[in-house]
Design a protein around this motif. Structure first.
Motif: not given
Lengths: 377, 377
Positions: A57, A94, A101, A104-105, A111-114, A132, A135-136, B44-49, B81, B85, B90
């Motif tokens: 997390a 954001f 924008q 994208r954001h 998409t990227k577990h931020r 989405a 799903a995430a 699949y979602r890549p993990s930014h972390l 910002l 951006d 982020d």
DNA sequence: ATGAAAGCGCTAACAG
DNA sequence: CTGTTAGCGCTTTCAT
């Protein structure tokens, strides 16, 4: 300098150091002190990143806001940030100004577990985007946008438009203009449109026909609104009152009135929407909706979800409240003359200025500074 | 569903998947396609972390802002910002309202690798905090706060206060009041104080003594400013002009004037500071400083540092510009009578309202809408 | 061009 | 109470 180094230096295992870091009670005091000492000495700083990765997390939530510079948006954002902060979440914000924008954001967030969750302010989403997020496995709450299927906090904008219009009707106005947003931003905000619908409904209920020539839609901005208002007021049959889709736009209308030499509310009544801070300052009548508080509620709701607490209904409608201040008044009973743009003579300048309007209380149409809600329907 | 699963499913190694993810050219097209297909199919979602952890960078920057709801702050934040951006960072924003929050967030930022860099808006820091950031190897840039030792973008507020005051002096005013912030927030903002210093300097240079009874400091807020202005204007020898430490406060002064039945600029000239959006709307004269742009510059500077690009000087002074609009005018040559709070008779209501001030152009003291800079010194 | 393997720094389960 | 260890998911040499 990582946790292993600290452990080594202190002559303990990393587990123990971790326990100290997280305030676990199961560490002997002597050991804890020794470790703390080493941490200080080495200037060790734990990596939030690594912890998150391990925990699965991020303790961060993404906040999507459109047009950050609008006062109503900022108020909402402030509400959101305050509770996220309290709850220990970082807020990744954001600022969204275009559909690109937004997409994208949104994509990058889901998409990227931020972040562990997301709050979306005032931006309608489409089904795919909801899916989405779903799903995430990202809990999301929306604020001021009524996308079905999402947890959301909204107001009844149609009703709000009706409230504003009915207030003007009750004051005797029969020719009421409307100034709102066009669809220019591409983000398909719906508030202005729904308020317009309420305006139409109220007029229809009062048996008043639809006059497109006193309705103007354009960019959201005080100066734009001023321009549009000038247009409406320069027609052959100008309105005696104008209903604006936001306080910002209402301020523009006030400015236009001033420039045209029209007295408010004697020549023209103006009502806004939102009740932003500056509305009270200029004594603007308006339909108040919770701004900061809506942010607080939304953020709390998200935190509940993040912590697996019970979920209340998916769609929450927040209350609206008519606030009558000094910018709306009874229509002139003598049947007011068309507002020829009076170019006031240059004598007696003193009395022409932004002056005692606020002190006089004509016709009992409005009272003192913060009269609170009136006109319940 | 992680990278390993994708690799397995596609019958390749994780390295190859990673390469595809990062757009490395060294992957055969067929392989790439196969992998992409699997990624989609598995959702699949890549993990930014995990990526950050591996890379040792978060691609996030912390932004500390005080009092998010102030328009000038929001404008700066918006600038920050926008470039973050653009640059793919982020933004983790912390709204700071108390010294405790400042210290807590600053500590947490420099202590738990949450961000690669930080921008601090309007909040002075102390040496220890600078050192902590340094120790954490966190590049930092400050905006609108002049803490020596930090990379920072500032304006010369003393000069700004002087510019505003000199503008009023040039219009013939001799009795000029000042309304600014007290130190209530505990965050020790310095702008208001330095503008006051400039005001004093200008008066002194004009041979005018210091009159504490027409200087008022209080909370930053339009309504507070209105209250203070009412006080100043109710003394035996009220000012003919008021210099406010911010546009927000200047708006309060305008409101006070209106409530007292004072014409602006005939009875009272008012000048603000910042040139926020709404200043132009109400035709407020002001000292403009770059707001959004300052944010842009600061953020760019930080990105430069983050990417190891060359560093320019540590302290950048941004330009100030006097913008004369309709709220300042030549002092009345007939020697204006003390502004007894005229309670205007209830007749002739039309002329008393917010009216043609904007259309008249008395004494050539100000011209049309956006006259641009005047009064260079 | 691609696979294998060594970390990145931390948490938590497990064994003492 | 505390040490050990197995991941968390990815990037990146280093071979092949």
């Amino acid at each position: 300098v990582n946790i292993a180094k600290v452990a080594a230096e202190a002559g303990v295992g990393v587990g123990t150091v971790s326990r100290v870091l997280n305030g676990s009670p199961q560490v002997r005091d002597a050991t804890r002190r020794r470790i703390v000492e080493v941490i200080d000495r080495l200037g060790y700083r734990p990596s939030h990143l690594a912890a998150s990765l391990s925990l699965g997390a991020t303790r961060a939530v993404a906040v999507l806001v459109p047009f950050l510079t609008r006062p109503s948006v900022v108020a909402r954002l402030a509400g959101v940030l305050s509770v996220l902060d309290e709850e220990g979440y970082d807020s990744v914000v954001f600022n969204i100004e275009t559909p690109e924008q937004r997409d994208r954001h949104l994509a990058s967030v889901s998409t990227k577990h931020r972040a562990d969750g997301v709050v979306v302010i005032s931006i309608p989403l489409v089904r795919d985007q909801l899916a989405a997020l779903e799903a995430a496995n990202l809990p999301m709450v929306m604020l001021d946008a009524d996308t079905s299927g999402a947890v959301r906090f909204v107001v009844d904008n149609v009703k709000g438009g009706r409230m504003a219009t009915e207030h003007l009707l009750a004051l005797g106005h029969r020719r009421i203009g409307f100034i709102g947003d066009d669809t220019g931003s591409g983000l398909s905000f719906t508030s202005s449109g729904r308020r317009l619908a309420g305006y139409r409904a109220a007029l229809a209920a009062a048996g008043i026909g639809w006059c497109p020539e006193i309705v103007a839609l354009g960019p959201h901005g005080a100066e734009d609104a001023a321009r549009m208002a000038t247009g409406l007021l320069s027609t052959g049959a100008p309105p005696t009152a104008i209903c604006a889709a936001s306080d910002t736009q209402a301020m523009g209308v006030l400015t236009a009135a001033e420039r045209l030499g029209l007295a408010v509310p004697d020549d023209l009544s103006v009502i806004g929407f939102d009740d932003i801070d500056s509305a009270a300052m200029v004594r603007l009548s308006t339909v108040r909706q919770p701004l900061q508080d809506s942010g607080v509620l939304a953020a709390r709701r998200l935190c509940d979800q993040l912590q697996g607490r019970p979920r209340r209904p998916a769609r929450t409608v927040l209350p609206l409240e008519l606030v009558a201040r000094a910018s709306t008044g009874a229509v002139d009973c003598r049947g007011r003359p068309p507002p020829t743009r009076r170019t006031v003579a240059r004598t007696d300048r003193r009395r022409r200025s932004r002056s005692t309007r606020s002190n006089s209380t004509p016709a009992g149409a409005y009272s003192n500074n913060h009269p609170g809600p009136v006109q319940p329907a």
